[in-house]
Motif scaffolding. Structure first.
Motif, mmCIF file in Angstrom:
data_model
loop_
_atom_site.group_PDB
_atom_site.id
_atom_site.type_symbol
_atom_site.label_atom_id
_atom_site.label_comp_id
_atom_site.label_asym_id
_atom_site.label_seq_id
_atom_site.Cartn_x
_atom_site.Cartn_y
_atom_site.Cartn_z
ATOM 1 N N SER A 87 -37.645 -16.764 10.982
ATOM 2 C CA SER A 87 -36.225 -16.633 11.329
ATOM 3 C C SER A 87 -35.498 -17.955 11.137
ATOM 4 C CB SER A 87 -36.077 -16.162 12.780
ATOM 5 O OG SER A 87 -36.622 -14.876 12.959
ATOM 6 N N ILE A 88 -36.154 -19.049 11.530
ATOM 7 C CA ILE A 88 -35.548 -20.373 11.371
ATOM 8 C C ILE A 88 -35.306 -20.662 9.890
ATOM 9 C CG2 ILE A 88 -35.940 -22.852 11.626
ATOM 10 C CD1 ILE A 88 -37.495 -22.225 14.180
ATOM 11 N N GLN A 89 -36.329 -20.442 9.072
ATOM 12 C CA GLN A 89 -36.218 -20.736 7.644
ATOM 13 C C GLN A 89 -35.153 -19.863 6.979
ATOM 14 O OE1 GLN A 89 -40.306 -20.043 6.536
ATOM 15 N NE2 GLN A 89 -40.852 -22.203 6.714
ATOM 16 N N LYS A 90 -35.165 -18.578 7.304
ATOM 17 C CA LYS A 90 -34.224 -17.652 6.683
ATOM 18 C C LYS A 90 -32.787 -17.972 7.085
ATOM 19 C CE LYS A 90 -33.150 -12.710 6.329
ATOM 20 N NZ LYS A 90 -33.546 -11.339 6.765
ATOM 21 N N THR A 91 -32.577 -18.202 8.383
ATOM 22 C CA THR A 91 -31.220 -18.453 8.861
ATOM 23 C C THR A 91 -30.713 -19.803 8.384
ATOM 24 O OG1 THR A 91 -31.868 -17.229 10.852
ATOM 25 C CG2 THR A 91 -29.740 -18.314 10.892
ATOM 26 N N TYR A 92 -31.592 -20.806 8.352
ATOM 27 C CA TYR A 92 -31.180 -22.117 7.855
ATOM 28 C C TYR A 92 -30.779 -22.025 6.384
ATOM 29 C CZ TYR A 92 -31.378 -26.918 6.196
ATOM 30 O OH TYR A 92 -31.074 -28.115 5.595
ATOM 31 N N SER A 93 -31.563 -21.307 5.596
ATOM 32 C CA SER A 93 -31.242 -21.138 4.180
ATOM 33 C C SER A 93 -29.894 -20.438 4.012
ATOM 34 C CB SER A 93 -32.350 -20.336 3.495
ATOM 35 O OG SER A 93 -32.046 -20.116 2.136
ATOM 36 N N SER A 94 -29.648 -19.425 4.834
ATOM 37 C CA SER A 94 -28.364 -18.719 4.776
ATOM 38 C C SER A 94 -27.221 -19.647 5.153
ATOM 39 C CB SER A 94 -28.382 -17.512 5.723
ATOM 40 O OG SER A 94 -29.358 -16.570 5.330
ATOM 41 N N ALA A 95 -27.455 -20.503 6.156
ATOM 42 C CA ALA A 95 -26.416 -21.441 6.592
ATOM 43 C C ALA A 95 -26.077 -22.430 5.480
ATOM 44 C CB ALA A 95 -26.873 -22.183 7.845
ATOM 45 N N VAL A 96 -27.096 -22.910 4.782
ATOM 46 C CA VAL A 96 -26.868 -23.843 3.672
ATOM 47 C C VAL A 96 -26.065 -23.160 2.565
ATOM 48 C CG1 VAL A 96 -27.993 -25.120 1.809
ATOM 49 C CG2 VAL A 96 -28.877 -25.282 4.136
ATOM 50 N N ASN A 97 -26.438 -21.937 2.217
ATOM 51 C CA ASN A 97 -25.722 -21.209 1.162
ATOM 52 C C ASN A 97 -24.266 -20.951 1.552
ATOM 53 O OD1 ASN A 97 -28.030 -21.104 -0.427
ATOM 54 N ND2 ASN A 97 -28.669 -19.121 0.375
ATOM 55 N N SER A 98 -24.061 -20.584 2.813
ATOM 56 C CA SER A 98 -22.695 -20.323 3.277
ATOM 57 C C SER A 98 -21.863 -21.601 3.249
ATOM 58 C CB SER A 98 -22.723 -19.750 4.699
ATOM 59 O OG SER A 98 -23.392 -18.511 4.733
ATOM 60 N N TYR A 99 -22.475 -22.700 3.652
ATOM 61 C CA TYR A 99 -21.760 -23.979 3.656
ATOM 62 C C TYR A 99 -21.368 -24.388 2.237
ATOM 63 C CZ TYR A 99 -20.953 -29.003 4.131
ATOM 64 O OH TYR A 99 -20.414 -30.259 4.072
ATOM 65 N N GLU A 100 -22.277 -24.202 1.297
ATOM 66 C CA GLU A 100 -21.971 -24.573 -0.083
ATOM 67 C C GLU A 100 -20.898 -23.656 -0.677
ATOM 68 O OE1 GLU A 100 -25.689 -24.752 -2.141
ATOM 69 O OE2 GLU A 100 -26.329 -26.575 -1.101
ATOM 70 N N SER A 101 -20.919 -22.381 -0.289
ATOM 71 C CA SER A 101 -19.856 -21.470 -0.739
ATOM 72 C C SER A 101 -18.511 -21.904 -0.166
ATOM 73 C CB SER A 101 -20.168 -20.035 -0.293
ATOM 74 O OG SER A 101 -21.346 -19.560 -0.906
ATOM 75 N N LEU A 102 -18.537 -22.386 1.062
ATOM 76 C CA LEU A 102 -17.308 -22.864 1.694
ATOM 77 C C LEU A 102 -16.790 -24.122 0.997
ATOM 78 C CD1 LEU A 102 -15.241 -22.552 3.927
ATOM 79 C CD2 LEU A 102 -16.798 -23.721 5.493
ATOM 80 N N LEU A 103 -17.701 -24.995 0.575
ATOM 81 C CA LEU A 103 -17.285 -26.187 -0.162
ATOM 82 C C LEU A 103 -16.604 -25.804 -1.475
ATOM 83 C CD1 LEU A 103 -20.319 -28.642 0.284
ATOM 84 C CD2 LEU A 103 -18.080 -28.767 1.376
ATOM 85 N N LYS A 104 -17.143 -24.805 -2.153
ATOM 86 C CA LYS A 104 -16.530 -24.350 -3.411
ATOM 87 C C LYS A 104 -15.146 -23.763 -3.152
ATOM 88 C CE LYS A 104 -20.974 -23.320 -5.603
ATOM 89 N NZ LYS A 104 -21.868 -22.237 -6.116
ATOM 90 N N LEU A 105 -15.016 -23.041 -2.035
ATOM 91 C CA LEU A 105 -13.719 -22.457 -1.701
ATOM 92 C C LEU A 105 -12.694 -23.546 -1.407
ATOM 93 C CD1 LEU A 105 -12.052 -19.895 -1.119
ATOM 94 C CD2 LEU A 105 -12.861 -20.022 1.254
ATOM 95 N N ARG A 106 -13.128 -24.633 -0.782
ATOM 96 C CA ARG A 106 -12.209 -25.731 -0.458
ATOM 97 C C ARG A 106 -11.650 -26.399 -1.710
ATOM 98 N NH1 ARG A 106 -15.897 -28.608 4.226
ATOM 99 N NH2 ARG A 106 -15.486 -27.110 5.911
ATOM 100 N N GLU A 107 -12.335 -26.220 -2.835
ATOM 101 C CA GLU A 107 -11.815 -26.761 -4.088
ATOM 102 C C GLU A 107 -10.593 -25.987 -4.568
ATOM 103 O OE1 GLU A 107 -15.057 -26.614 -6.788
ATOM 104 O OE2 GLU A 107 -16.282 -28.095 -5.720
ATOM 105 N N LYS A 108 -10.410 -24.773 -4.021
ATOM 106 C CA LYS A 108 -9.323 -23.910 -4.478
ATOM 107 C C LYS A 108 -8.211 -23.753 -3.451
ATOM 108 C CE LYS A 108 -12.795 -21.241 -7.010
ATOM 109 N NZ LYS A 108 -13.450 -19.912 -7.153
ATOM 110 N N THR A 109 -8.533 -23.985 -2.178
ATOM 111 C CA THR A 109 -7.524 -23.819 -1.130
ATOM 112 C C THR A 109 -7.851 -24.718 0.057
ATOM 113 O OG1 THR A 109 -6.489 -22.235 0.395
ATOM 114 C CG2 THR A 109 -8.799 -21.885 -0.137
ATOM 115 N N THR A 110 -6.804 -25.100 0.772
ATOM 116 C CA THR A 110 -6.996 -25.908 1.985
ATOM 117 C C THR A 110 -6.993 -25.044 3.242
ATOM 118 O OG1 THR A 110 -4.600 -26.289 2.129
ATOM 119 C CG2 THR A 110 -5.914 -27.920 0.920
#
Length: 287
Positions: A87-110
């Motif tokens: 659960s730790i590994q799976k959720t941490y991996s999901s958190a990293v992916n979500s964070y990186e998706s959020l970084l990409k979104l910040r390139e397009k909108t504030t």
């Protein structure tokens, strides 16, 4: 000198009294010492009794804990630990992916405050080992980011200036900005066309060879200017320092490449690569 009978009796009497006094003093001292010894022994006995009681209580507690551990199903416990680690590994991996998706979104909108708050909530759940709530929150975050990405893409498609022509063919030469029609809508693109018989295409890199971490980077404008070119295009995507998944491989890239100096990059990690390749020759190009 002869003592009278009376004097002799007095002497004997005084001697007996003195002896009796000494005897009584000795007996008194012995009695005093005996009383003190008894008190000390009694006190030591009480202390020993207290210590024994304390030890008995500790032994009882240890015995109870040992019994509890003996009754624990070790297989069940190991399964629970393995499930928690997964659960730790799976959720941490999901958190990293979500964070990186959020970084990409910040390139397009504030306007990402609501997404930032969801990510914070997920991290709080993770810190409390509430993996189910963390996973659910991250799934909701990913869904909302995807919806925002689609919204921005639709807005970009409708924001194409009216004077930009629709043309799915590249220009004969030079620069052109045009709309490309697709099944899901029109997109505005910028194109540069050149005749390969008179145009040289080169591949330039910031590093001189394969780099695995903390690699040098240059802007596209720097590449163009240092080669005296009239146009340029970004090549391989590199791993940004802002991404958690890029730790230990910052600004590196994995794809095969040979630069203008005929230096081959990333050969070791692409022995069986199936990545498509583009090859530029003298007046020709091959995909």
């Amino acid at each position: 000198m002869k003592l009278s009978k009376l004097s002799y009796l007095k002497l004997i009497l005084f001697s007996l009294i003195g002896a009796l006094t000494v005897t009584l003093s000795i007996l008194g001292y012995i009695h005093y010492q005996t009383i003190n010894d008894l008190k000390r022994i009694t006190g030591n006995h009480a202390e020993l009794s207290d210590e024994k009681l304390s030890l008995d209580e500790k032994l009882a507690s240890i015995s109870a804990e040992l019994t509890r551990l003996q009754n624990v199903d070790q297989k069940l416990r190991n399964d629970e630990l393995e499930e928690e680690i997964t659960s730790i590994q799976k959720t941490y991996s999901s958190a990293v992916n979500s964070y990186e998706s959020l970084l990409k979104l910040r390139e397009k909108t504030t306007k990402t405050q609501s997404f930032d708050e969801l990510l914070t909530d997920a991290l709080v759940y993770l810190s409390k080992r509430n993996y189910a709530s963390a996973s659910a929150t991250l799934a909701d975050l990913d869904k909302q980011i995807k919806a925002e990405e689609d919204k921005l893409a639709a807005t970009a498609a409708t924001a194409i200036p009216a004077n930009v022509p629709v043309n799915n063919a590249p220009p004969g030469s030079g620069y052109s900005r045009q709309q490309v029609a697709t099944e899901i809508g029109n997109y505005m693109v910028s194109l540069v066309a050149a005749d390969l018989s008179s145009t040289r295409v080169i591949v330039d890199t910031a590093s001189e060879g394969t780099c695995g971490n903390d690699c040098p980077v240059l802007s596209l404008g720097d590449y163009v200017s240092r080669n005296g070119a009239f146009a340029g295009i970004n090549g391989s995507y590199f791993c940004p320092a802002e991404y958690p998944s890029c730790a230990g491989k910052t600004n590196s890239f994995d794809t095969l490449l040979m630069n203008k100096n005929k230096v081959y990059f990333n050969g070791d990690n692409n022995v069986y690569s199936t990545v498509p390749v583009v090859i530029f020759g003298n007046g020709w190009i091959r995909f």
